[in-house]
Design a protein around this motif. Sequence first.
Motif, short mmCIF file in Angstrom:
data_model
loop_
_atom_site.label_atom_id
_atom_site.label_comp_id
_atom_site.label_asym_id
_atom_site.label_seq_id
_atom_site.Cartn_x
_atom_site.Cartn_y
_atom_site.Cartn_z
N ASP A 34 -109.78 0.24 -63.07
CA ASP A 34 -109.50 0.81 -61.98
C ASP A 34 -110.73 1.69 -61.68
O ASP A 34 -111.78 1.67 -62.36
N TYR A 35 -110.55 2.62 -60.52
CA TYR A 35 -111.90 3.76 -60.23
C TYR A 35 -112.41 4.30 -61.35
O TYR A 35 -113.53 4.57 -61.62
N ILE A 61 -117.40 0.21 -56.52
CA ILE A 61 -116.37 1.19 -56.12
C ILE A 61 -116.53 2.29 -55.00
O ILE A 61 -116.31 3.37 -54.74
N GLU A 64 -114.06 3.54 -52.71
CA GLU A 64 -113.22 4.57 -53.06
C GLU A 64 -114.10 5.86 -53.44
O GLU A 64 -113.45 7.04 -53.39
N TRP A 71 -119.14 10.52 -57.61
CA TRP A 71 -119.66 9.42 -57.41
C TRP A 71 -121.11 9.25 -56.76
O TRP A 71 -121.86 8.76 -57.30
#
Length: 259
Positions: A34-35, A61, A64, A71
């Motif tokens: 997942d993220y 990603i 997201e 990020w």
Amino acid sequence: MEKDLLEQLNCWHDDDEFEKIVGKITEIPEQDRDYDLVSHLARALNNLDRYDEALQQLSTIKTEGEHDPLWHFRVGYAYYYLSQYEDAVTAFEMANKLDPEDEDAVMLLKWSRHEVGITSPQEKSMTVQPNAIASVKNDPPANELISFKERIKPFQFIEHDSGNVSLILNVGVYKDEVFQTRADEGFEGNGYDWGSLAVVFLEEKMPQLEDTVHFDPEADMFCAYSDNREALQKFAIGFKDACEDDAVIRDLFSRAELD
């Protein structure tokens, strides 16, 4: 991501065991990550200087992460150390926009802007070596400021209750081979010899700090001190970087005077 796995990853991160993080996450099939898992993987890759791989993971990603300052920070961090400074500026500007209180993003943004020649007058004081950044951020809520103390090891940065700060080195091992080049002149690599070397560095590389950074070495210890935290941090970073460049430190030492 399972809570136990998250705790284990953060524990490994705190212990600088980044290879274990990469190994554990890559055991999980890509379609099952997942993220958060990909974010942890990218963080560990950055800490292992595997910046291209980190960017590759972060790109998976991207959608997201569009509104996640961490990020953008990790993207910028990878670009910075790949010397792709314009891309780093773009990433850190977005990280700063999403989280204006993040001092690390602000600092790296200034360094990135400096590298592409767009440093503002207010940012000129930040033109120190960016290798102060030693480890990429934890995810919230463990998001703590990146400490430069790991970067300057084996030097130790000490903060005193009085507000003064000191830079300490227990001498005798680190860079001892440099001092041995002038052993016939009486240099032993003791604290006083380190003080002589530091004086040359300060005079030639950071003369603007001569009235702010002071030295008080002893036989078995080198000590620099100041009542200006930022000034001593700049000195510490610059001096450590010089020590890690063998040609530079030997050249500086050639002009050191025996105390």
